[in-house]
Design an enzyme around this catalytic site. Structure first.
Site, PDB file in Angstrom:
ATOM      1  N   HIS A   1     -52.288  18.620   6.879  1.00 56.38           N
ATOM      2  CA  HIS A   1     -52.023  17.181   6.948  1.00 56.38           C
ATOM      3  C   HIS A   1     -53.193  16.473   7.620  1.00 56.38           C
ATOM      4  O   HIS A   1     -53.698  15.455   7.134  1.00 56.38           O
ATOM      5  CB  HIS A   1     -50.740  16.914   7.758  1.00 56.38           C
ATOM      6  CG  HIS A   1     -49.469  17.084   6.991  1.00 56.38           C
ATOM      7  ND1 HIS A   1     -49.075  18.289   6.475  1.00 56.38           N
ATOM      8  CD2 HIS A   1     -48.502  16.187   6.664  1.00 56.38           C
ATOM      9  CE1 HIS A   1     -47.909  18.129   5.854  1.00 56.38           C
ATOM     10  NE2 HIS A   1     -47.538  16.862   5.960  1.00 56.38           N
TER      11      HIS A   1
ATOM     12  N   HIS B   1       1.490   3.126  -3.315  1.00 51.98           N
ATOM     13  CA  HIS B   1       0.454   3.853  -4.057  1.00 51.98           C
ATOM     14  C   HIS B   1       0.821   5.318  -4.236  1.00 51.98           C
ATOM     15  O   HIS B   1       0.770   5.851  -5.347  1.00 51.98           O
ATOM     16  CB  HIS B   1      -0.892   3.736  -3.335  1.00 51.98           C
ATOM     17  CG  HIS B   1      -1.696   2.556  -3.775  1.00 51.98           C
ATOM     18  ND1 HIS B   1      -2.170   2.405  -5.055  1.00 51.98           N
ATOM     19  CD2 HIS B   1      -2.120   1.470  -3.098  1.00 51.98           C
ATOM     20  CE1 HIS B   1      -2.844   1.280  -5.156  1.00 51.98           C
ATOM     21  NE2 HIS B   1      -2.830   0.683  -3.981  1.00 51.98           N
TER      22      HIS B   1
ATOM     23  N   GLN C   1       0.820  -1.216   0.000  1.00 49.99           N
ATOM     24  CA  GLN C   1       0.000   0.000   0.000  1.00 49.99           C
ATOM     25  C   GLN C   1       0.849   1.260   0.000  1.00 49.99           C
ATOM     26  O   GLN C   1       0.466   2.278  -0.579  1.00 49.99           O
ATOM     27  CB  GLN C   1      -0.938  -0.008   1.204  1.00 49.99           C
ATOM     28  CG  GLN C   1      -1.969  -1.109   1.155  1.00 49.99           C
ATOM     29  CD  GLN C   1      -2.730  -1.128  -0.155  1.00 49.99           C
ATOM     30  OE1 GLN C   1      -3.515  -0.224  -0.445  1.00 49.99           O
ATOM     31  NE2 GLN C   1      -2.498  -2.146  -0.976  1.00 49.99           N
TER      32      GLN C   1
ATOM     33  N   ASP D   1      -7.508  -6.617  -4.029  1.00 39.53           N
ATOM     34  CA  ASP D   1      -7.390  -5.570  -5.042  1.00 39.53           C
ATOM     35  C   ASP D   1      -7.736  -6.072  -6.440  1.00 39.53           C
ATOM     36  O   ASP D   1      -8.323  -5.350  -7.241  1.00 39.53           O
ATOM     37  CB  ASP D   1      -5.958  -5.026  -5.065  1.00 39.53           C
ATOM     38  CG  ASP D   1      -5.761  -3.870  -4.115  1.00 39.53           C
ATOM     39  OD1 ASP D   1      -6.758  -3.401  -3.531  1.00 39.53           O
ATOM     40  OD2 ASP D   1      -4.613  -3.424  -3.950  1.00 39.53           O
TER      41      ASP D   1
ATOM     42  N   GLU E   1      -8.890   1.385   5.806  1.00 42.80           N
ATOM     43  CA  GLU E   1      -9.439   0.897   4.535  1.00 42.80           C
ATOM     44  C   GLU E   1      -9.232  -0.614   4.411  1.00 42.80           C
ATOM     45  O   GLU E   1     -10.165  -1.361   4.127  1.00 42.80           O
ATOM     46  CB  GLU E   1      -8.744   1.632   3.394  1.00 42.80           C
ATOM     47  CG  GLU E   1      -9.174   1.208   2.006  1.00 42.80           C
ATOM     48  CD  GLU E   1      -8.328   1.867   0.931  1.00 42.80           C
ATOM     49  OE1 GLU E   1      -8.769   1.844  -0.248  1.00 42.80           O
ATOM     50  OE2 GLU E   1      -7.229   2.376   1.226  1.00 42.80           O
ATOM     51  N   HIS E   2      -7.996  -1.065   4.583  1.00 43.29           N
ATOM     52  CA  HIS E   2      -7.667  -2.492   4.544  1.00 43.29           C
ATOM     53  C   HIS E   2      -7.154  -2.920   5.912  1.00 43.29           C
ATOM     54  O   HIS E   2      -6.303  -2.246   6.491  1.00 43.29           O
ATOM     55  CB  HIS E   2      -6.573  -2.789   3.516  1.00 43.29           C
ATOM     56  CG  HIS E   2      -6.852  -2.250   2.138  1.00 43.29           C
ATOM     57  ND1 HIS E   2      -6.280  -1.073   1.673  1.00 43.29           N
ATOM     58  CD2 HIS E   2      -7.620  -2.733   1.137  1.00 43.29           C
ATOM     59  CE1 HIS E   2      -6.693  -0.861   0.437  1.00 43.29           C
ATOM     60  NE2 HIS E   2      -7.509  -1.841   0.089  1.00 43.29           N
TER      61      HIS E   2
END
Length: 430
Positions: free
Chosen positions: A420, A262, A259, A361, A327-328
């Protein structure tokens, strides 16, 4: 990598550091993005073509903005046949997983004359954004398009930036064809998001926009939200690993770097109860960072957002993981399934040493479009539900309404909404 003792103070400092990466802190770019979005909304194609020339160094106009069938055929010639087959197998896995997420419409008929239900309807028109250049990820094409197809979306378009020669990355085109994209347009950045949100002469307006992108793309999605639905405003990639003394330090270090490569803002965190493992993982990570192709990116990522946290107990490690809401999340312990039951906040959980994050992934089937920047506390991975609408169905007979009309009238009058109340009351005054 930095090794720190996990304390309430170090955890607080870490959370504050990670939050600085959130798209909510990209304020310095908002004015530029706002200008692009406004220009595309007002001037349509003219603005899209101008920004494409400025940012992508490419001359695009109405005659060549749409990718042709011939260009897609040409792309297949450029992509290794084995890779094409891998993409097809991955697409099958993604499709099978997401088909299990489908919901059915339902109606409850009751003897008292009431009928209540829920109608599930796919959105009609979806747009997918796909980055270009070094950030071109055909896997994300599959992950964005296939859930929409499974949901029943009738029309799916894709925008992606061209290179200086007006070409689109071949792998992106092949993945789009495999996934079933209907139309592909050569437009990138904030201008492509705005074009899909508002529509131009060349690029149609869609109902929903999904897909990853840089800061400008993320902020453009934020600016256009409300005019169009979006998946999320994604931040940089993240991985958190919980490991004990049984974990293989080489596996742990390798997964952290998967990761970190990235981008410079990616986050890679290990939480462990074992000091020997922490030291070995740190050494392995430093060694691997020198050997891999994206060395500079990895080093900057680890320097800025790479941490090894030493916890006193596994319960402390689990508590920190839930607060970080990564995230992971990988669990590399002697009892990963037991620990998994205590995890409340994570985009995706990977169990055991043969379930490395890249499996998710590319290939396993669950979606890799995941919540980032702590939003796993309240957001989910991209899924079939993101491409459907739920409509409530209500039907009462006169007899059924007669039994409850006074309740409804009283409730409405208590809120000062006499019209109403009256719309119910008039049905029983004859």
């Amino acid at each position: 990598m930095k090794i720190l003792k996990l304390t309430s103070e170090s955890k607080k400092d870490l959370l504050n550091t990670l939050l600085k990466r959130s798209p909510n802190n990209y304020g310095q770019f908002e004015s530029a993005v706002s200008g692009i979005v406004s220009s595309v909304r007002e001037r349509g194609d003219e603005a899209v073509f101008e920004y494409t020339k400025r940012f992508d160094k490419c001359e695009i106009d109405a005659s060549n903005i749409r990718v042709t069938k011939e260009e897609i055929k040409e792309a297949y010639q450029k992509v290794d046949e084995k890779l094409v087959e891998v993409m097809k197998r991955a697409a099958d896995n993604i499709r099978v997983f997401h088909e299990k997420q489908l919901h059915n419409s339902w109606i409850d008929m009751n003897e008292d004359g009431t009928m209540l239900g829920q109608k599930i309807t796919p959105i009609e028109f979806s747009g997918v954004y796909v980055p270009g250049g070094k950030a071109a990820y055909p896997s994300s094409v599959l992950m964005n398009v296939i859930p929409a197809k499974v949901a029943g979306v009738k029309r799916i378009i894709m925008t992606t930036p061209p290179d200086a020669e007006g070409k689109v990355y071949a792998g992106t085109l092949v993945a789009a064809d495999i996934a079933g994209v209907d139309e592909i347009y050569k437009a990138g950045g904030a201008q492509a998001i705005a074009a899909m949100a508002f529509g131009t002469d060349s690029i149609p307006k869609v109902d929903k926009i999904t897909g990853p992108g840089n800061i400008y793309v993320a902020l453009a999605k934020k600016a256009c939200f409300g005019y169009v639905s979006i998946d999320s405003i994604a931040g940089p990639s993240e991985i958190l690993i919980i490991a004990d003394e049984t974990a293989n330090p080489l596996y742990v270090a390798s997964d952290l770097l998967s990761q970190a490569e990235h981008d410079e803002m990616a986050s890679a965190i290990l939480i462990t109860t074992n000091e020997a493992l922490a030291k070995e993982v740190s050494a392995q990570a430093d060694r691997l960072a020198e050997e891999l192709s994206r060395t500079e990116i990895i080093k900057k990522s680890l320097d800025n957002y790479g941490y090894i946290l030493l916890a006193d107990t596994m319960e402390d490690a689990i508590g920190a993981a839930n607060e970080i809401a990564s995230e992971h999340l990988e669990i590399l312990t002697a009892n990963p399934y037991e620990i998994m039951t205590k995890i409340n906040n994570a985009g995706a959980i990977f169990l055991g040493e043969y379930s490395s994050e890249p499996l998710g992934d590319y290939y396993a089937g669950p979606n890799h479009i995941l919540p980032t920047s702590g939003t796993a506390k309240f957001f989910s991975p991209l899924n079939v539900d993101d491409f459907t609408k739920k409509t409530s169905i209500i039907s009462y007979s006169k007899e059924a309404l007669s039994k409850v009309h006074e309740d409804i009238e009283l409730f409405a009058e208590s809120e000062g909404l006499t019209a109403h109340a009256n719309s119910i009351k008039v049905r029983f005054e004859q």
